[in-house]
Write a protein that holds these residues in place. Sequence first.
Motif: not given
Length: 193
Positions: A135-136, A139-140, A143, A155, A159
């Motif tokens: 999932a990370g 997401h990256r 982005e 962001s 983080r």
Amino acid sequence: MDNPTDLLLYFRQFYDIKADEFDKLKACLRPKVYNKGDCIVCPGDIQHELFFVRKGIQMSYAIIGDKQHIIAFTHSPNLSAIPDSFSFQKPSEHYLQCLTDSEFLAITYHELLRIFDQTPALERLFRKLTEATLAGVIHRHLELHALSIEERFKSFAARSPQLLLTIPHKYIASYLHIDPTNFSKLFNSVRLD
């Protein structure tokens, strides 16, 4: 993560394993220490151990042509690995290098598989960890494609603010796909709230 209990608390963010289940994993963990600049995994190496970061910062990267491309940073309490090399026991195409002196708890691939066979809850925990990592990554990826360089910078700063103060900015610029000159301008001008 100064002690194994911190690791248990970290794991419980993903899956509520019992203390006795965790103890089976803990019994197989061995301390490892690397110095700043040490290459833990180099292209062609097979990563035989999975690392739980206790202290320090590491990065994984690839070199394509004459350019270094930062893939990820790891630090406590996260896992540190070249995932495909460890998971499939195949030669790595990337580097895993210590940016600072680093301490780990390590478990071998074969020990981990043995524990999975004995303790389904630990296998479930690692599936949850893998899902969170995936999932990370998604997401990256989004982005990098959808956000402006300023939005990517903000962001990342939200983080991982500690990384802005501890590692060379050229690595963060590469990770964010921002020209180093533009990164420097952002670092000096963008207000982080």
